[in-house]
Motif scaffolding. Structure first.
Motif, PDB file in Angstrom:
ATOM      1  N   HIS A 226      -4.197 -15.813  -1.643  1.00 21.70           N
ATOM      2  CA  HIS A 226      -4.105 -14.819  -0.574  1.00 21.70           C
ATOM      3  C   HIS A 226      -4.869 -13.531  -0.847  1.00 21.70           C
ATOM      4  O   HIS A 226      -4.953 -12.665   0.020  1.00 21.70           O
ATOM      5  CB  HIS A 226      -2.632 -14.470  -0.323  1.00 21.70           C
ATOM      6  CG  HIS A 226      -1.790 -15.648   0.039  1.00 21.70           C
ATOM      7  ND1 HIS A 226      -0.963 -16.274  -0.870  1.00 21.70           N
ATOM      8  CD2 HIS A 226      -1.662 -16.333   1.199  1.00 21.70           C
ATOM      9  CE1 HIS A 226      -0.354 -17.275  -0.287  1.00 21.70           C
ATOM     10  NE2 HIS A 226      -0.756 -17.348   0.966  1.00 21.70           N
ATOM     11  N   GLY A 227      -5.428 -13.370  -2.043  1.00 20.48           N
ATOM     12  CA  GLY A 227      -6.123 -12.136  -2.350  1.00 20.48           C
ATOM     13  C   GLY A 227      -5.165 -11.069  -2.859  1.00 20.48           C
ATOM     14  O   GLY A 227      -4.146 -11.381  -3.478  1.00 20.48           O
ATOM     15  N   ASN A 228      -5.482  -9.805  -2.597  1.00 19.82           N
ATOM     16  CA  ASN A 228      -4.662  -8.708  -3.099  1.00 19.82           C
ATOM     17  C   ASN A 228      -3.255  -8.738  -2.491  1.00 19.82           C
ATOM     18  O   ASN A 228      -3.089  -8.874  -1.285  1.00 19.82           O
ATOM     19  CB  ASN A 228      -5.303  -7.361  -2.778  1.00 19.82           C
ATOM     20  CG  ASN A 228      -6.517  -7.076  -3.635  1.00 19.82           C
ATOM     21  OD1 ASN A 228      -6.795  -7.811  -4.591  1.00 19.82           O
ATOM     22  ND2 ASN A 228      -7.253  -6.023  -3.322  1.00 19.82           N
ATOM     23  N   THR A 229      -2.267  -8.574  -3.355  1.00 19.73           N
ATOM     24  CA  THR A 229      -0.887  -8.447  -2.890  1.00 19.73           C
ATOM     25  C   THR A 229      -0.357  -7.028  -3.097  1.00 19.73           C
ATOM     26  O   THR A 229       0.694  -6.675  -2.556  1.00 19.73           O
ATOM     27  CB  THR A 229       0.028  -9.425  -3.642  1.00 19.73           C
ATOM     28  OG1 THR A 229      -0.052  -9.158  -5.056  1.00 19.73           O
ATOM     29  CG2 THR A 229      -0.395 -10.868  -3.373  1.00 19.73           C
ATOM     30  N   TRP A 230      -1.104  -6.226  -3.859  1.00 18.74           N
ATOM     31  CA  TRP A 230      -0.711  -4.833  -4.092  1.00 18.74           C
ATOM     32  C   TRP A 230      -1.910  -4.066  -4.615  1.00 18.74           C
ATOM     33  O   TRP A 230      -2.744  -4.604  -5.351  1.00 18.74           O
ATOM     34  CB  TRP A 230       0.427  -4.767  -5.117  1.00 18.74           C
ATOM     35  CG  TRP A 230       0.898  -3.370  -5.431  1.00 18.74           C
ATOM     36  CD1 TRP A 230       1.787  -2.618  -4.726  1.00 18.74           C
ATOM     37  CD2 TRP A 230       0.482  -2.556  -6.546  1.00 18.74           C
ATOM     38  NE1 TRP A 230       1.955  -1.387  -5.322  1.00 18.74           N
ATOM     39  CE2 TRP A 230       1.175  -1.327  -6.453  1.00 18.74           C
ATOM     40  CE3 TRP A 230      -0.395  -2.754  -7.610  1.00 18.74           C
ATOM     41  CZ2 TRP A 230       1.001  -0.287  -7.369  1.00 18.74           C
ATOM     42  CZ3 TRP A 230      -0.568  -1.725  -8.528  1.00 18.74           C
ATOM     43  CH2 TRP A 230       0.123  -0.506  -8.409  1.00 18.74           C
ATOM     44  N   VAL A 231      -2.016  -2.785  -4.231  1.00 16.54           N
ATOM     45  CA  VAL A 231      -3.035  -1.881  -4.780  1.00 16.54           C
ATOM     46  C   VAL A 231      -2.355  -0.570  -5.132  1.00 16.54           C
ATOM     47  O   VAL A 231      -1.365  -0.181  -4.498  1.00 16.54           O
ATOM     48  CB  VAL A 231      -4.191  -1.622  -3.782  1.00 16.54           C
ATOM     49  CG1 VAL A 231      -4.986  -2.889  -3.521  1.00 16.54           C
ATOM     50  CG2 VAL A 231      -3.677  -1.026  -2.474  1.00 16.54           C
ATOM     51  N   ASN A 232      -2.890   0.113  -6.142  1.00 16.79           N
ATOM     52  CA  ASN A 232      -2.278   1.394  -6.516  1.00 16.79           C
ATOM     53  C   ASN A 232      -2.720   2.501  -5.545  1.00 16.79           C
ATOM     54  O   ASN A 232      -3.577   2.292  -4.679  1.00 16.79           O
ATOM     55  CB  ASN A 232      -2.620   1.759  -7.963  1.00 16.79           C
ATOM     56  CG  ASN A 232      -4.086   2.148  -8.156  1.00 16.79           C
ATOM     57  OD1 ASN A 232      -4.948   1.772  -7.362  1.00 16.79           O
ATOM     58  ND2 ASN A 232      -4.361   2.884  -9.224  1.00 16.79           N
ATOM     59  N   ASP A 233      -2.117   3.652  -5.655  1.00 20.64           N
ATOM     60  CA  ASP A 233      -2.391   4.750  -4.714  1.00 20.64           C
ATOM     61  C   ASP A 233      -3.846   5.204  -4.775  1.00 20.64           C
ATOM     62  O   ASP A 233      -4.404   5.673  -3.765  1.00 20.64           O
ATOM     63  CB  ASP A 233      -1.471   5.940  -5.022  1.00 20.64           C
ATOM     64  CG  ASP A 233      -0.002   5.632  -4.761  1.00 20.64           C
ATOM     65  OD1 ASP A 233       0.268   4.644  -4.039  1.00 20.64           O
ATOM     66  OD2 ASP A 233       0.866   6.366  -5.266  1.00 20.64           O
TER      67      ASP A 233
END
Length: 299
Positions: A226-233
């Motif tokens: 699915h690709g990115n599931t979370w990114v930081n601020d």
């Protein structure tokens, strides 16, 4: 022909004789015993008997019913072995009379002795106050004739003995007769270890995200499908895009068009091979400038 007591297994004769004495005194009796057939095989029998008086003569006599429950007994024993192996407890609730039957494991979780009567009050008292509402909602859904009768709930215990602080998962099935709920049968399983593991994972993830959000780097979590599931601020701040847009495959919008296909192919190959990924690529900054980044990842 053999007498009644002769046919009964020697270990069960005392209890069968005691029931006969009680029946002669006019009491209703029920019992389980083993019968040895002429060919030597053993059958399990369950009987119920009552004393009735002839309305004309007043003469009393016993009337009873004996049923061969050998196959049912075998199923019960197999079920008991299976539930013990799985660490499960069994409950059976007569919704008409309110009678509740628990096995030894369930009694142990609630801190009830083998001779104590199981009541609804004792059941509720053993559940953490904050979880009682969820339990009642689950029961109400199961008792609804318009539903499927399935009972599912997870809650904490505050048992008098070993159950305190433990998590359990309850699962059961309500049986209906004429649109009325008459019986609830199910199992209870101790899931404390799973809940503690989940809490430990959640705590670890929280620490990681707190650290990741303080670093001056673009940090992401992704899976191969699915690709990115979370990114930081820092990532949406740098790219000038909403964090939601950088999830899935949306992060590629910030990647230089000339590198999108090669980066995707290299990342996919790394994921499938289970090896670390490292590649230089350009990301567009919020002001439109392209900045080179060294991107590293580990499956």
């Amino acid at each position: 022909p053999r007498g009644f007591l002769e046919a009964i297994h020697p270990e069960d004769r005392d209890s069968a004789l005691a029931n006969q004495v009680r029946l002669r005194r006019g009491e209703s009796v029920e019992g389980r015993y083993r019968v040895i057939r002429p060919d030597g095989t053993i059958r399990h029998v369950e009987d119920h008997a009552v004393v009735v008086a002839d309305p004309l003569t007043g003469r009393r006599r016993g009337i009873g019913l004996a049923a061969d429950v050998t196959e049912r007994r075998a199923v019960e024993e197999r079920l008991q072995l299976a539930t013990e192996a799985a660490g499960m407890g069994i409950f059976d609730v007569d919704l008409g009379t309110g009678s509740i039957s628990w096995d030894a494991r369930l009694r142990g979780l609630w801190g009830l002795g083998p001779e104590e009567t199981v009541t609804d009050a004792a059941f509720v008292a053993g559940i953490h106050p904050e979880d009682r509402g969820l339990m009642r909602e689950a029961v109400a859904r199961a008792l609804d004739p318009a539903g499927d009768g399935l009972y599912r709930a997870e809650y904490r215990l505050v048992g008098r003995d070993g159950g305190a602080g433990r998590w359990i998962a309850a699962a059961g099935q309500v049986h209906f007769c004429g649109g009325r709920a008459v019986r609830l049968v199910g199992t209870v399983r101790d899931i404390t270890a799973r809940k503690r593991a989940e809490a430990a994972v959640a705590e670890s993830e929280a620490r990681f995200r707190t650290l990741a959000n303080t670093l001056p780097a673009l940090i992401f979590v992704a899976d191969g499908e699915h690709g990115n599931t979370w990114v930081n601020d820092r990532f949406p701040q740098f790219a000038g895009l909403p964090a939601e847009q950088l999830l899935g495959q949306g992060w590629a919008a910030a990647l230089h068009p000339e590198e999108r296909e090669t980066v995707r192919a290299a990342a996919w190959a790394s994921w499938n091979a289970g090896r670390p990924f490292e590649q230089q690529m350009r990301f567009r900054r919020a002001d439109g400038a392209w900045r080179w980044h060294l991107v590293r990842g580990t499956p």
